[in-house]
Design a protein around this motif. Structure first.
Motif, PDB file in Angstrom:
ATOM      1  N   TYR A 159       0.834  -1.504  -0.191  1.00  0.00           N
ATOM      2  CA  TYR A 159      -0.186   0.120  -0.146  1.00  0.00           C
ATOM      3  C   TYR A 159       0.880   1.484  -0.044  1.00  0.00           C
ATOM      4  O   TYR A 159       1.822   1.478   0.686  1.00  0.00           O
ATOM      5  N   THR A 160       0.081   2.348  -0.905  1.00  0.00           N
ATOM      6  CA  THR A 160       0.604   3.535  -0.454  1.00  0.00           C
ATOM      7  C   THR A 160      -0.162   4.750  -0.099  1.00  0.00           C
ATOM      8  O   THR A 160      -1.341   4.356  -0.703  1.00  0.00           O
ATOM      9  N   VAL A 161       0.779   4.882   1.251  1.00  0.00           N
ATOM     10  CA  VAL A 161      -0.837   6.416   1.335  1.00  0.00           C
ATOM     11  C   VAL A 161      -0.359   7.126   1.974  1.00  0.00           C
ATOM     12  O   VAL A 161       1.144   7.801   2.340  1.00  0.00           O
ATOM     13  N   ALA A 162      -0.675   8.422   1.460  1.00  0.00           N
ATOM     14  CA  ALA A 162      -0.644   9.995   1.481  1.00  0.00           C
ATOM     15  C   ALA A 162      -1.306  10.575   2.190  1.00  0.00           C
ATOM     16  O   ALA A 162      -2.558  10.084   2.492  1.00  0.00           O
ATOM     17  N   LEU A 163      -0.554  11.310   3.536  1.00  0.00           N
ATOM     18  CA  LEU A 163      -1.175  12.106   4.300  1.00  0.00           C
ATOM     19  C   LEU A 163      -0.855  13.630   4.052  1.00  0.00           C
ATOM     20  O   LEU A 163      -0.080  14.335   2.811  1.00  0.00           O
ATOM     21  N   GLU A 217       0.673   9.563  10.984  1.00  0.00           N
ATOM     22  CA  GLU A 217       2.171   8.943  10.473  1.00  0.00           C
ATOM     23  C   GLU A 217       3.310   7.892  11.079  1.00  0.00           C
ATOM     24  O   GLU A 217       3.152   7.001  11.090  1.00  0.00           O
ATOM     25  N   LEU A 263       1.407   4.722  11.160  1.00  0.00           N
ATOM     26  CA  LEU A 263       0.984   4.162  10.713  1.00  0.00           C
ATOM     27  C   LEU A 263       2.680   3.677  10.270  1.00  0.00           C
ATOM     28  O   LEU A 263       2.742   2.313   9.600  1.00  0.00           O
TER      29      LEU A 263
END
Length: 102
Positions: A63-67, A96, A99
């Motif tokens: 997964y790639t999570v953008a905050l 962050e 995660l």
């Protein structure tokens, strides 16, 4: 009128029944055949979904999570007891850290 189209004559000259469209009769299929077709389609759909799911779970990328805090620069967001920009930045930093530990 044999050999001629009804459109060659005036509407009043052609009997009403003669120029109506005829409906084709639907071919009836047996109950067993319909059930087999339905279950066969459901089985094929289930197999495709299962294979797609297993392929996705085994060979997909992580997964790639953008905050995004949502505010910054000149836009400070709503102001009240706490500024919205400060609150969102703190929330993003805490998320962050969670995660990264996960």
């Amino acid at each position: 009128m044999k050999g001629k189209n009804w459109r060659d004559y005036g509407y009043d000259e052609v009997p009403y029944r003669q120029h109506r469209r005829r409906r084709r009769k639907k071919r009836k299929r047996g109950l067993l055949r319909r059930r087999l077709m339905k279950w066969g389609l459901l089985f094929c759909l289930g197999a495709v979904l299962y294979l797609g799911y297993t392929f996705y779970m085994q060979w997909s990328k992580p997964y790639t999570v953008a905050l995004d805090a949502g505010h910054g620069g000149e836009d400070s967001g709503a102001e009240g007891l706490v500024q919205e920009a400060v609150l969102t930045e703190d929330t993003v930093e805490a998320l962050e850290q969670l995660l990264r530990t996960d």
